[in-house]
Design a protein around this motif. Structure first.
Motif, PDB file in Angstrom:
ATOM      1  N   PHE A  37       1.137   3.010 -13.394  1.00  0.00           N
ATOM      2  CA  PHE A  37       0.845   1.448 -12.976  1.00  0.00           C
ATOM      3  C   PHE A  37       1.818   1.191 -11.332  1.00  0.00           C
ATOM      4  CE2 PHE A  37       1.185   1.549 -17.658  1.00  0.00           C
ATOM      5  CZ  PHE A  37      -0.387   0.862 -17.738  1.00  0.00           C
ATOM      6  N   PRO A  38       1.245   1.722 -10.492  1.00  0.00           N
ATOM      7  CA  PRO A  38       1.650   1.715  -9.278  1.00  0.00           C
ATOM      8  C   PRO A  38       1.852   0.402  -8.703  1.00  0.00           C
ATOM      9  CG  PRO A  38      -0.308   2.762  -8.960  1.00  0.00           C
ATOM     10  CD  PRO A  38      -0.057   2.596 -10.641  1.00  0.00           C
ATOM     11  N   VAL A  39       3.145  -0.068  -8.023  1.00  0.00           N
ATOM     12  CA  VAL A  39       3.448  -1.310  -7.512  1.00  0.00           C
ATOM     13  C   VAL A  39       3.886  -2.337  -8.596  1.00  0.00           C
ATOM     14  CG1 VAL A  39       3.030  -3.424  -6.002  1.00  0.00           C
ATOM     15  CG2 VAL A  39       2.135  -1.096  -5.391  1.00  0.00           C
TER      16      VAL A  39
ATOM     17  N   ASP B 265       4.483   5.540  -5.255  1.00  0.00           N
ATOM     18  CA  ASP B 265       4.640   5.501  -6.831  1.00  0.00           C
ATOM     19  C   ASP B 265       3.811   6.453  -7.419  1.00  0.00           C
ATOM     20  OD1 ASP B 265       6.351   3.269  -6.727  1.00  0.00           O
ATOM     21  OD2 ASP B 265       5.061   1.914  -7.079  1.00  0.00           O
ATOM     22  N   ILE B 266       2.414   6.620  -7.194  1.00  0.00           N
ATOM     23  CA  ILE B 266       1.350   7.652  -7.771  1.00  0.00           C
ATOM     24  C   ILE B 266       2.069   8.995  -7.777  1.00  0.00           C
ATOM     25  CG2 ILE B 266      -0.950   8.520  -7.438  1.00  0.00           C
ATOM     26  CD1 ILE B 266      -1.689   5.712  -6.487  1.00  0.00           C
ATOM     27  N   PHE B 267       2.804   9.393  -6.515  1.00  0.00           N
ATOM     28  CA  PHE B 267       2.941  10.747  -6.372  1.00  0.00           C
ATOM     29  C   PHE B 267       4.438  11.213  -6.748  1.00  0.00           C
ATOM     30  CE2 PHE B 267      -0.639  10.449  -3.831  1.00  0.00           C
ATOM     31  CZ  PHE B 267      -1.723  11.260  -4.152  1.00  0.00           C
ATOM     32  N   GLN B 268       5.204  10.138  -7.056  1.00  0.00           N
ATOM     33  CA  GLN B 268       6.709  10.624  -7.406  1.00  0.00           C
ATOM     34  C   GLN B 268       6.655  10.933  -8.869  1.00  0.00           C
ATOM     35  OE1 GLN B 268       8.783   8.496  -9.568  1.00  0.00           O
ATOM     36  NE2 GLN B 268       6.844   7.296 -10.227  1.00  0.00           N
ATOM     37  N   LYS B 269       7.756  11.701  -9.403  1.00  0.00           N
ATOM     38  CA  LYS B 269       7.766  12.276 -10.606  1.00  0.00           C
ATOM     39  C   LYS B 269       8.713  11.850 -11.762  1.00  0.00           C
ATOM     40  CE  LYS B 269       5.591  16.590  -8.888  1.00  0.00           C
ATOM     41  NZ  LYS B 269       5.669  17.730  -8.262  1.00  0.00           N
ATOM     42  N   LYS B 270       9.558  10.767 -11.107  1.00  0.00           N
ATOM     43  CA  LYS B 270      10.609  10.567 -12.238  1.00  0.00           C
ATOM     44  C   LYS B 270      10.155   9.589 -13.117  1.00  0.00           C
ATOM     45  CE  LYS B 270      15.192  11.027  -9.933  1.00  0.00           C
ATOM     46  NZ  LYS B 270      15.923  10.470  -9.074  1.00  0.00           N
ATOM     47  N   HIS B 271       9.427   8.511 -12.700  1.00  0.00           N
ATOM     48  CA  HIS B 271       8.962   7.342 -13.644  1.00  0.00           C
ATOM     49  C   HIS B 271       7.554   7.478 -14.041  1.00  0.00           C
ATOM     50  CE1 HIS B 271      12.905   5.702 -12.467  1.00  0.00           C
ATOM     51  NE2 HIS B 271      12.650   6.006 -11.161  1.00  0.00           N
TER      52      HIS B 271
ATOM     53  N   PHE C 119       0.854  -1.031  -0.165  1.00  0.00           N
ATOM     54  CA  PHE C 119       0.010  -0.068  -0.037  1.00  0.00           C
ATOM     55  C   PHE C 119       0.990   1.253  -0.226  1.00  0.00           C
ATOM     56  CE2 PHE C 119      -2.371   3.317   2.301  1.00  0.00           C
ATOM     57  CZ  PHE C 119      -3.539   3.252   1.267  1.00  0.00           C
ATOM     58  N   GLY C 120       1.906   1.358   1.000  1.00  0.00           N
ATOM     59  CA  GLY C 120       2.743   2.465   1.015  1.00  0.00           C
ATOM     60  C   GLY C 120       3.488   2.485  -0.192  1.00  0.00           C
ATOM     61  N   LEU C 121       4.143   1.533  -1.005  1.00  0.00           N
ATOM     62  CA  LEU C 121       4.563   1.550  -2.059  1.00  0.00           C
ATOM     63  C   LEU C 121       3.923   2.154  -3.265  1.00  0.00           C
ATOM     64  CD1 LEU C 121       7.471   0.993  -3.458  1.00  0.00           C
ATOM     65  CD2 LEU C 121       6.487  -1.283  -4.017  1.00  0.00           C
ATOM     66  N   GLY C 122       2.529   2.013  -3.295  1.00  0.00           N
ATOM     67  CA  GLY C 122       1.509   2.104  -4.338  1.00  0.00           C
ATOM     68  C   GLY C 122       1.499   3.647  -4.207  1.00  0.00           C
TER      69      GLY C 122
END
Ligand SMILES: Cc1cc2nc3c(=O)[nH]c(=O)nc-3n(C[C@H](O)[C@H](O)[C@H](O)COP(=O)(O)O)c2cc1C
Length: 504
Positions: A55-57, A43-49, A37-40
């Motif tokens: 496609f979080p997680v 992922d959604i809010f980071q801006k690099k990838h 859950f934390g990773l997801g």
């Protein structure tokens, strides 16, 4: 397609193993859920990838697979004949000889002997006696006062820096035990090179070990190195097949204090050798430089190494040799498909002439100018097997070097990490934690074994061809399939009459 399915299947299996063996026992199901859950959210809010935002997680699978792709490919997908740059068959050939394991192959060849460009040698119904000893080739023309009788198969140039101290020590001890030479590479002579094996001291464009403070050639420093008794020959490096026209690259991660001191450069910086020499600017200047090195080294054989680029420039050098009477004692020819510790990809892929054409051109040009009798031709580039040596000598080389073959003998697994300081086998890294994996007392024997066993196989091929000596090897003995026809190398590349270019 089949390969892709196999690859995906094995990737999933590995991921499952990681989850079941590492994450589950420590954190349990709730823990795994919270981590995912934390990773997801991250992922959604980071801006690099982009992939992770969309496609979080799940997107992490892509990065994990990319990371372990080379290993998965090598272990599960690669066939015996398609590994790059060195296929599994050739790697196994070296490992088996290095470890004195089974040298025979069951059930027939795996090669497609009918494919275009397939090469083979002729045998004789009346084979000759296998020679008891590997013949040696004397290098040193009329101006050389300390000729050197070289083995037919030797260690090609690889610097301390590109290779670890343990690797250099093991190579040198192997060379000593097997009585073949060890080329220092352009990084200078270190204490690891001085284990008693014969050395070829390579002088590159960075003049490492023989440079002034501002990076130019220093005759005094050169003389000191050249007169070492271990140094049997000197090789001026003009270029190297994997990066001709570029100059050496020592990545900052690999440039530690010890290496920097030997080279006379700043530690932890990327060291780029200039693409060309500052000691000369044209063909005659180059020959005078050779003459200078010959005097400074008190008559040791002096040669140069190059990858062929402009044919005209090489012809210029030959004409200058005829005009001035100054000749090198040997020329080392490298091909575009040669190896390197680190090089820009365009240089590796698209610059310089491929090995076979380069060797044929060099031999023919030297013969045409009547220079071949005095100048020995050494060659490297994917020479791993006895047949490779046989073929090179038939084309006109006098002896061969191997770089990556010797690395494989040391335990290299073709991890393709030479430029990262993360070589897992301790061969091409200066990280002490990884370097310790390479046990010198074991590995020098493997270098010696590989060289000796390959030469034993070479003597068997020589006998099978019906020849009593390497002097009888010629282009009529090897064949290539071209446009569906089988032609001898003599038909494809007819012998040049000695001195014919001088009559023009
Ligand atoms: C790790 C590594 C380092 C090398 N360093 C040098 C060098 O310092 N000087 C040089 O002339 N060639 C260098 N080479 C090129 C080799 O000496 C050789 O010419 C080339 O790799 C072709 O031989 P191979 O196919 O047996 O590897 C290096 C090659 C490798 C793989």
């Amino acid at each position: 397609m089949k390969e892709a399915i196999r690859f995906t299947f094995f990737s999933f299996v590995i991921l499952l193993i990681i989850i079941v063996t590492i994450i589950w026992p420590i954190y349990g199901f709730t823990g795994i859920g919270l981590i995912i859950f934390g990773l997801g959210i991250y992922d959604i809010f980071q801006k690099k990838h982009t992939i992770l935002r969309n496609f979080p997680v799940l997107g992490h699978m892509r990065y994990i697979m990319e990371r372990i792709r080379p290993e998965l490919h090598q272990y599960f997908v690669e066939s015996n004949t398609d590994g790059k740059p060195i296929d599994r068959n050739h790697r196994a050939y070296v490992y088996e000889r290095a470890k004195l394991q089974n040298e025979t192959h069951p059930f027939g060849t795996e090669l497609d002997v009918n494919q275009e460009s397939f090469k083979w040698m002729q045998h004789s119904i009346y084979p000759s006696q296998k020679l008891k000893e590997v013949p040696r080739e004397t290098i040193g023309g009329s101006k050389c006062t300390k000729p050197y009788a070289a083995n037919l198969f030797n260690i090609s140039a690889m610097s301390f820096g590109a290779l670890s101290s343990n690797a250099i020590t093991a190579l040198n001890l192997g060379a000593k035990a097997g009585n073949f030479y060890h080329d220092t590479g352009e990084g200078g002579i270190s204490k690891y090179h001085l284990q008693g094996g014969d050395l070829v001291y390579e002088v590159g464009t960075g003049y490492f070990g023989c440079r002034t403070e501002d990076g130019n050639f220093s005759p005094e420093n050169f003389k000191e190195k050249a007169l070492l008794q271990e140094v049997k020959m000197i090789e001026i490096k003009l270029s190297q097949g994997a990066k001709p026209g570029h100059g050496g690259v020592l990545p900052a991660e690999k440039n530690n204090y010890e290496i920097a001191e030997i080279r006379g450069v700043k530690p932890h910086t990327t060291v780029l050798s200039p693409p060309g020499h500052s000691a000369f600017k044209d063909a005659k200047g180059f020959l005078y430089f050779i003459q200078n090195l010959r005097e400074l080294s008190e008559g040791k054989p002096i040669g140069f190494k190059l990858a062929i680029g402009s044919k005209g420039e090489f012809i210029d050098i030959c004409e200058a040799m005829v005009e001035t009477g100054i000749k090198p004692d040997f020329i080392t020819v490298d091909g575009a498909e040669g190896g390197t510790g680190a090089a820009p990809i365009d240089f590796s892929n698209y610059v310089g002439m491929p090995w076979e054409d380069a060797l044929i051109f060099t031999v023919d040009t030297l013969r045409g100018y009547n220079l071949k009798k005095e100048i020995k031709v050494i060659t490297a580039t994917k020479i791993f097997t006895a047949f490779d040596i046989f073929k090179a000598l038939c084309i006109g080389a006098d002896l061969c070097n191997s770089a990556r073959g010797m690395m494989l003998a040391l335990g290299c697994i073709q991890a393709l990490k030479c430029d990262t300081n993360k070589c897992p086998t301790g061969v091409a890294t200066n990280d002490p934690k990884l370097r310790r994996g390479l046990v010198v007392s074991e590995k020098w024997k493997r270098v010696k074994n590989y060289q000796e066993q390959t030469m034993e196989d070479f003597l068997e091929l020589l006998a099978a061809s019906g020849c009593d000596s390497t002097d009888q090897l010629n282009r009529k003995l090897i064949f290539k399939k071209v446009n569906n026809k089988i032609l001898s190398y003599n038909e494809l590349y007819p012998d040049i009459e000695e001195g014919c270019y001088l009559k023009k």
